[in-house]
Design an enzyme around this catalytic site. Structure first.
Site, PDB file in Angstrom:
ATOM      1  N   LYS A 177       0.932  -1.170  -0.221  1.00 23.31           N
ATOM      2  CA  LYS A 177       0.101  -0.102  -0.043  1.00 23.31           C
ATOM      3  C   LYS A 177       1.099   1.393   0.025  1.00 23.31           C
ATOM      4  CE  LYS A 177      -3.802   1.787   2.475  1.00 23.31           C
ATOM      5  NZ  LYS A 177      -4.764   1.546   3.944  1.00 23.31           N
ATOM      6  N   SER A 230      -9.391   1.406   3.450  1.00 21.73           N
ATOM      7  CA  SER A 230      -9.075   2.279   2.482  1.00 21.73           C
ATOM      8  C   SER A 230      -7.732   1.345   1.692  1.00 21.73           C
ATOM      9  CB  SER A 230      -8.117   3.324   3.070  1.00 21.73           C
ATOM     10  OG  SER A 230      -7.259   3.033   4.106  1.00 21.73           O
ATOM     11  N   SER A 239      -9.614  -0.870   7.777  1.00 22.66           N
ATOM     12  CA  SER A 239      -9.038  -0.576   6.250  1.00 22.66           C
ATOM     13  C   SER A 239      -8.490  -1.656   5.699  1.00 22.66           C
ATOM     14  CB  SER A 239      -8.158   0.501   6.145  1.00 22.66           C
ATOM     15  OG  SER A 239      -8.940   1.871   6.468  1.00 22.66           O
TER      16      SER A 239
END
Lengths: 156, 550
Positions: free
Chosen positions: B76, B171, B195
């Site tokens: 990420k 996210s 997330s």
């Protein structure tokens, strides 16, 4: 045979679903569709709005601006949402700031283990002079609230 | 090969059936072919190929570094990576090149993993849709599945494919989409309020949120220090356990990692759930929980009961305040964390040069989106001298009540809690953006954030691809009863789990090895329009096509 069954839940801004989830009949696994509790519809915004002084104060502290009334409204909604906390009885409860509160956390020895990386540290700064980060003149407060918008807009 | 589980591909590498370079190239071409998903912000083609080459040399010498050697992984874009741009999907960090690796990234590289790219997210990981970053929203690969297109066909307003695509959840949506679309075998996400688990549930992959303190946060650009943990996304639970084994352990650079020795483990293949006590928190049955999710939730519970486990209803009475509490604590920590972005040392800097203060203000105005600015401002409000007790300390007290709920349930003899991960399936993007980020996060994090605040240990969410695997995880919780750190396990089940559970029930002779069989039996893509979509469709249907064959 297992089934979801209703019960009690503390009531905050959440209200009771009021129903019991039916125990499944033998053979069938029927579950009542009525939930345990409900999230109440957002109430209309309270009369008391945040004041201009407060907005000014927050912008100075946060060093970000609300930009427009939507930003202010966002704050009002966030406060309203947070206000639900006041319905919880927390008498005699200690605040909890870490899940590791009962543990001894690691502290390393106070020795220098790395360094000599001035170049690496400076390479991501957009303005430097010799071995320093370079900032514009200091000790000048932000302009007043009414002038701030046009002042900051110059930068865009 | 790309559709294999990590463990299988690792075996194939060891046996020489495929070379690390070949594997890397295939992943890279698939990334190009699935560009429409917008899962990656940066594809590190050159360094990846170089790392693959190194790995190949090691295999040739017979000195492979372990199970991850030569395996393409994605990270990420809020984990620092030496020499590779790390943006947090924000203008504030566009162009920022960290001079160091996050500990978890370094650990992956030390094991020979091939870093293939940095994945998309909500700006600074604030969101539950992966829709609010400067690089645009991530598309859920399942938008192009046969099941979904069929469903759309029956629904006139969803017929248009350009508007009916689904969000990934967030996210860590880019990481979930990357794993789900087979462009890498494992990905790192981060989990502050859900997330990792939320997008895992929506994209049909495994999402593991390790216990706070187990995996180092050093180099993870912080959102909420007291709740952030690096997350793991894989296609099956075995793989998640493998990656956790590599990442876990004390890090002198993160004082909040615990010093208990960590022994990497393998999940056993035989499961006895007979001694397990499964708790069903009744307060997790709330309005907005879709009927499918509810159905699957009870089906999963029935399944455990039929397998001999004791399934009981339990109560976590403060559940309904949990999301409110999270909202306050998160904003407060965000306000303090985001103070580091001032334009002086790194990241974006405004041209405003009238004064230092105005340069800070202008930089932050230009660098942060509405969501980030909103949380900074509300956080500052909650931390004002006159509000500190009223909101911040109050929320910390409520946090203890919520944590105590879990302590009470687990000390009453419950081994595992079974809950949904999200209220419902992924929704189309056009639906999702009708509500603002705060409202969405309040809805979407509702089942996940309590665990971040209470530290209940390994949360699993979104396990579509698994059949027997899920239950193995439960056994893991029993096994670790010896260690204080692993006493409890808190399992979130996505509704997708139930789908797989059905398969397990009805066809228990399915191979235990991951998703391959299932994917092959249920080709998931059918209706696609653009070339990219066509390719994706073909790939999912046949499993072995190369882009140039279309």
């Amino acid at each position: 045979m297992w089934a979801l069954r209703g019960g009690r839940c503390l009531r905050a801004a959440w209200s009771w679903g009021g129903s019991r989830l039916a125990r499944g009949a033998t053979g069938g696994r029927q579950i009542d569709q009525n939930p345990e509790w409900q999230l109440e519809e957002q109430k209309p915004l309270p009369q008391k709005k945040v004041t201009m002084e407060l907005l000014d104060h927050l912008e100075r502290l946060a060093l970000v601006d609300f930009r427009n009334w939507e930003g202010v409204e966002r704050l009002e909604k966030a406060i309203q949402f947070a206000d639900q906390l006041h319905e919880v009885n927390t008498e005699g409860i200690e605040p909890m700031d870490s899940v590791l509160e009962n543990r001894c956390l690691y502290l390393r020895g106070d020795n220098i283990t790395e360094g000599n990386c001035t170049k690496e540290l400076l390479q991501n700064a957009s303005q430097t002079a010799e071995e320093y980060f370079e900032a514009p003149p200091g000790n000048i407060p932000l302009p007043k609230l009414e002038e701030r918008e046009s002042f900051l807009q110059d930068s865009n | 090969m790309l559709r294999a589980a990590l463990r299988e591909v690792s075996t194939a590498l060891k046996e020489g059936q495929v070379s690390p370079t070949e594997l890397c190239q295939r992943c890279l071409s698939l990334i190009k072919a699935t560009k429409c998903l917008n899962a990656y912000i940066t594809v590190t083609e050159d360094t990846a190929l170089r790392q693959a080459e190194e790995s190949e040399k090691r295999y040739r010498r017979g000195q492979s570094l372990g199970d991850l050697d030569g395996i393409p992984v994605a990270v990420k874009d809020n984990f620092s990576t030496t020499g590779i741009e790390t943006t947090c999907a924000s203008n504030m960090l566009k162009g920022y090149i960290p001079p160091y690796n996050a500990t978890v990234v370094q650990k992956l590289l030390d094991q020979g993993a091939v870093l293939i790219g940095k994945t998309n997210l909500d700006e600074f990981a604030m969101g539950s849709g992966s829709t609010d970053g400067i690089f645009g929203p991530v598309r859920n690969p399942w938008s192009y599945s046969k099941q979904y297109r069929e469903k759309c066909g029956q629904n006139s307003h969803l017929e248009n494919e350009d508007s009916s695509w689904l969000i990934t959840g967030g996210s860590s949506g880019g990481s979930a989409a990357a794993v789900s679309s087979f462009t890498c075998f494992a990905a790192l996400g981060s989990d502050t309020g859900g997330s990792t688990r939320n997008p895992a549930a929506h994209c049909g992959v495994v999402g593991l949120k390790p216990t706070y303190g187990l995996v180092s946060r050093h180099g993870l650009i912080p959102l909420v220090n007291s709740m952030d943990v690096p997350g793991i996304l894989t296609r099956c639970v075995d793989d998640a356990a493998t990656v956790l084994g590599v990442l876990a352990g004390h890090d002198p650079k993160d004082s909040t990692t615990v010093q208990d020795p960590f022994n990497p483990f393998k999940l056993p293949s035989v499961i006895d759930v007979g001694k397990l006590c499964i708790g069903i928190p009744k307060e997790y049955h709330i309005p907005g929980l879709s009927s499918e999710t509810l159905k699957v939730w009870s089906k999963a519970a029935d399944l455990f009961e039929n397998a001999g486990a004791r399934v009981i209803e339990v109560s976590l009475p403060h559940t309904c305040y949990s999301i409110v509490c999270y909202h306050v604590l998160c904003a407060a920590e965000v306000a303090s964390n985001m103070a580091r972005f001032d334009g002086l040392e790194y990241g974006h800097r405004s041209n405003m040069d009238k004064s230092t203060e105005s340069m800070y203000a202008a930089t932050r105005r230009e660098g942060f989106n509405d969501v980030v600015r909103g949380r900074i401002l509300s956080g500052n409000y909650f931390l004002l001298k006159q509000n500190y007790e009223k909101y911040f300390i109050k929320a910390q007290k409520v946090r203890r009540l919520i944590a105590n709920d879990f302590v009470n349930v687990f000390s009453s003899g419950v081994d595992v809690l079974l809950t949904p991960t999200t209220l419902r399936d992924a929704v189309p993007y056009v639906e999702f953006i009708k509500e603002d980020n705060r409202t969405r996060s309040a809805q979407d994090d509702i089942f996940t954030q309590a665990a971040n605040m209470s530290a209940f240990l390994h949360n699993l969410g979104g396990v579509r691809n698994l059949c027997l695997k899920n239950i193995q995880v439960l056994l893991y919780s029993r096994q670790s009863l010896t260690s204080d750190l692993y006493k409890k396990i808190y399992v979130n089940l996505s509704k997708e789990y139930g789908f797989k559970v059905c398969i397990w029930e009805e066809a228990s002779n399915l191979p235990t090895q991951g998703p391959i069989q299932e994917r092959a039996e249920k080709p998931s893509l059918q209706v696609c329009t653009s070339t990219e979509h066509k390719w994706l469709q073909h790939y999912f249907l046949t499993g072995n096509a190369k882009p140039d064959q279309i």
